[in-house]
Scaffold this active site. Structure first.
Site, PDB file in Angstrom:
ATOM      1  N   GLY A  71      -8.787  -4.644 -35.741  1.00 17.28           N
ATOM      2  CA  GLY A  71      -9.828  -5.176 -34.888  1.00 17.28           C
ATOM      3  C   GLY A  71      -9.619  -5.608 -33.884  1.00 17.28           C
ATOM      4  O   GLY A  71     -10.759  -4.641 -32.969  1.00 17.28           O
ATOM      5  N   THR A  72      -9.271  -6.286 -33.879  1.00 22.63           N
ATOM      6  CA  THR A  72      -9.492  -6.688 -31.843  1.00 22.63           C
ATOM      7  C   THR A  72      -8.461  -6.157 -30.851  1.00 22.63           C
ATOM      8  O   THR A  72      -9.215  -6.318 -30.149  1.00 22.63           O
ATOM      9  CB  THR A  72      -8.148  -8.365 -32.253  1.00 22.63           C
ATOM     10  OG1 THR A  72      -9.128  -8.923 -32.974  1.00 22.63           O
ATOM     11  CG2 THR A  72      -8.468  -8.778 -30.729  1.00 22.63           C
ATOM     12  N   ASN A 147     -20.898 -10.344 -39.262  1.00 18.20           N
ATOM     13  CA  ASN A 147     -19.274 -10.866 -40.424  1.00 18.20           C
ATOM     14  C   ASN A 147     -19.244 -11.579 -40.891  1.00 18.20           C
ATOM     15  O   ASN A 147     -19.264 -12.018 -41.757  1.00 18.20           O
ATOM     16  CB  ASN A 147     -17.679 -10.647 -39.163  1.00 18.20           C
ATOM     17  CG  ASN A 147     -17.730 -11.737 -37.913  1.00 18.20           C
ATOM     18  OD1 ASN A 147     -18.989 -10.951 -36.718  1.00 18.20           O
ATOM     19  ND2 ASN A 147     -17.383 -12.961 -37.499  1.00 18.20           N
ATOM     20  N   GLN A 152     -18.616  -6.274 -40.614  1.00 25.53           N
ATOM     21  CA  GLN A 152     -17.635  -5.010 -41.031  1.00 25.53           C
ATOM     22  C   GLN A 152     -17.896  -3.714 -42.153  1.00 25.53           C
ATOM     23  O   GLN A 152     -17.975  -3.803 -42.811  1.00 25.53           O
ATOM     24  CB  GLN A 152     -16.477  -5.815 -41.699  1.00 25.53           C
ATOM     25  CG  GLN A 152     -16.428  -6.810 -40.841  1.00 25.53           C
ATOM     26  CD  GLN A 152     -15.974  -7.788 -42.079  1.00 25.53           C
ATOM     27  OE1 GLN A 152     -16.460  -7.692 -42.927  1.00 25.53           O
ATOM     28  NE2 GLN A 152     -15.185  -8.809 -41.279  1.00 25.53           N
ATOM     29  N   SER A 172     -11.430  -2.406 -38.580  1.00 24.92           N
ATOM     30  CA  SER A 172      -9.806  -3.217 -39.564  1.00 24.92           C
ATOM     31  C   SER A 172      -9.664  -3.100 -41.119  1.00 24.92           C
ATOM     32  O   SER A 172     -10.439  -3.027 -41.820  1.00 24.92           O
ATOM     33  CB  SER A 172     -10.911  -4.738 -38.685  1.00 24.92           C
ATOM     34  OG  SER A 172      -9.408  -5.280 -39.859  1.00 24.92           O
ATOM     35  N   HIS A 174      -8.081  -4.196 -42.552  1.00 23.26           N
ATOM     36  CA  HIS A 174      -8.774  -5.655 -43.808  1.00 23.26           C
ATOM     37  C   HIS A 174      -9.210  -6.102 -44.222  1.00 23.26           C
ATOM     38  O   HIS A 174      -9.380  -6.603 -45.395  1.00 23.26           O
ATOM     39  CB  HIS A 174      -7.065  -6.826 -43.491  1.00 23.26           C
ATOM     40  CG  HIS A 174      -8.471  -7.549 -42.326  1.00 23.26           C
ATOM     41  ND1 HIS A 174      -7.970  -8.697 -42.842  1.00 23.26           N
ATOM     42  CD2 HIS A 174      -7.667  -7.569 -40.913  1.00 23.26           C
ATOM     43  CE1 HIS A 174      -8.471  -9.154 -41.645  1.00 23.26           C
ATOM     44  NE2 HIS A 174      -8.038  -8.212 -40.591  1.00 23.26           N
ATOM     45  N   THR A 210       5.348   2.827 -31.464  1.00 25.75           N
ATOM     46  CA  THR A 210       5.938   3.312 -32.884  1.00 25.75           C
ATOM     47  C   THR A 210       4.585   3.360 -33.803  1.00 25.75           C
ATOM     48  O   THR A 210       4.402   2.234 -34.031  1.00 25.75           O
ATOM     49  CB  THR A 210       6.994   3.242 -33.634  1.00 25.75           C
ATOM     50  OG1 THR A 210       8.185   3.210 -32.376  1.00 25.75           O
ATOM     51  CG2 THR A 210       7.756   3.814 -34.405  1.00 25.75           C
ATOM     52  N   CYS A 299     -11.684 -17.152 -38.267  1.00 22.06           N
ATOM     53  CA  CYS A 299     -10.876 -17.102 -37.456  1.00 22.06           C
ATOM     54  C   CYS A 299     -11.327 -18.562 -36.131  1.00 22.06           C
ATOM     55  O   CYS A 299     -11.111 -19.478 -36.176  1.00 22.06           O
ATOM     56  CB  CYS A 299      -9.705 -16.197 -36.109  1.00 22.06           C
ATOM     57  SG  CYS A 299     -12.153 -15.430 -36.057  1.00 22.06           S
TER      58      CYS A 299
END
Ligand SMILES: Cc1ncc(COP(=O)(O)O)c(C=O)c1O
Length: 366
Positions: A71-72, A147, A152, A172, A174, A210, A299
């Protein structure tokens, strides 16, 4: 010791079907998705299938999905990829730090940013956004759901980017039962985006590097499962559990309340303030008894400052510091909620007993 996890807005467990889908791409199918031989073509096909799945979840074309590391990165790509020097940007005061700190960085490089306020329920008034518009406004970046009070959105509420009319939307992995370290950005066809990473021409030259094939395959599978769950209305059950938890706490604990009460919320989240309590102390006390919750964004854990989200909603700092976020996931059961309810009232009472500032008169005067 029994351990119950009610912190699914920090991260979710990878679902067994998602893990199973990604596993083969660590071993059996290991090719570089850009290689033209059989091994590469096999993984290329898997990446493109995942792109279709994510596009189906968001209501867009597969070619409009750019895979990222999370997401970041998706937020940063949207913000820095679109904004030009001399432009103006509109955001809100309650954004995730991935957006707020990107906007701060833009400001340092001469871009003007207007942060529109949110009301006591955490809602942005569209008229405030309209009033902030200028001739040189190049980007409006506002979260779909918060959030802390209720993230999310992807996989939790139906999303149709065409109906919403947005040009860009970040997700995101996760937060929706795929692993950490994968995400995606929807980029509406025709939106010109400058890449942030310089390298090969991966992702139609929008994101060099990649591809994380196992992560992308997992995100695709998680998107399929989320879409099926939305069709089956599985999340109604989750919102019933959330409401049971909320009601149980409100009934059993004095001097507490739901943050953002009355606002439309995603079905899994409840943010509750407990007056005369330090949120971090309550998180630790509950963790010692087997219940994992949080004070807000993972965070921001350990931050001395009260949550910028709750203070943006007009909450006094003391009340914001005593707030906890409960976020449910697909794995949670009614028994988990009863377990949580068996711990929370006595733990709050115990901490208040120990608190030098707590008495019923000070608590009721908040
Ligand atoms: C609203 C929001 N935006 C962005 C992010 C960052 O996502 P990621 O952890 O995938 O970088 C998060 C995760 O905490 C979030 O909740």
């Amino acid at each position: 010791m029994r351990r119950i996890y009610l912190d699914n807005n920090a991260t979710t467990p990878v679902l067994p079907a998602v893990f199973e889908a990604m596993q083969a791409y660590f071993g059996e199918h290991f090719g570089n998705a850009s290689s033209i031989h059989h091994h590469g073509q096999e993984t290329r096909a898997a990446v493109e299938r995942a792109r279709e799945s994510v596009a189906a979840l968001l209501g867009c074309r597969a070619s409009e999905i750019v895979f990222t590391s999370g997401g970041t990165e998706a937020d940063n790509l949207a913000i820095f990829g679109l904004t030009q020097p001399g432009q103006h940007v509109i955001s809100s005061t309650m954004e995730h730090h991935a957006v707020l700190n990107s906007c701060k960085h833009l400001e340092a490089s001469g871009v003007e940013v207007t942060y529109v306020p949110v009301d006591g329920r955490g809602l942005v008034d569209p008229d405030d956004v309209r009033r902030a518009l200028r001739a040189n406004t190049g980007l409006i970046t506002i979260m779909m759901s918060n959030n802390e009070t209720g993230v999310q959105a992807a996989g939790k509420v139906p999303i149709d980017v065409k109906r919403m009319g947005c040009d860009l939307l970040s997700i995101s992995g996760h937060k929706m039962n795929a692993p950490q370290g994968v995400g995606a950005l929807y980029v509406r066809k025709g939106t010109s985006l400058r890449p942030m990473l310089h390298g090969g021409s991966h992702e139609r030259s929008r994101r060099a590097g990649t591809e994380n094939v196992p992560g992308i395959v997992a995100l695709g599978k998680a998107a399929d499962l989320a879409r099926e769950a939305l069709v089956r209305s599985d999340l109604d059950q989750m919102s019933r559990l959330r409401d049971r938890l909320e009601q149980g706490i409100l009934n059993k604990v004095e001097f507490c309340g739901v943050n953002g009460q009355g606002a439309p919320r995603v079905p899994n989240t409840s943010s509750i303030h407990f007056d005369c309590i330090e949120g971090e102390a309550l998180v630790i006390a509950l963790d010692l008894k087997g219940l994992a919750v949080s004070t807000g964004a993972a965070c921001s854990s350990g931050a001395i400052e009260p949550s910028h989200v709750l203070t943006a909603m007009g909450m006094p700092p003391e009340r914001a510091r005593g707030s906890l976020r409960f976020s449910l996931g697909k794995q949670n059961t009614p028994e988990d909620i009863e377990f949580a309810l068996s711990l929370i009232p006595s733990t709050v009472a115990r901490l208040r007993e120990l608190s030098p500032v707590y008495n019923k008169t000070t608590a009721s005067s908040y």
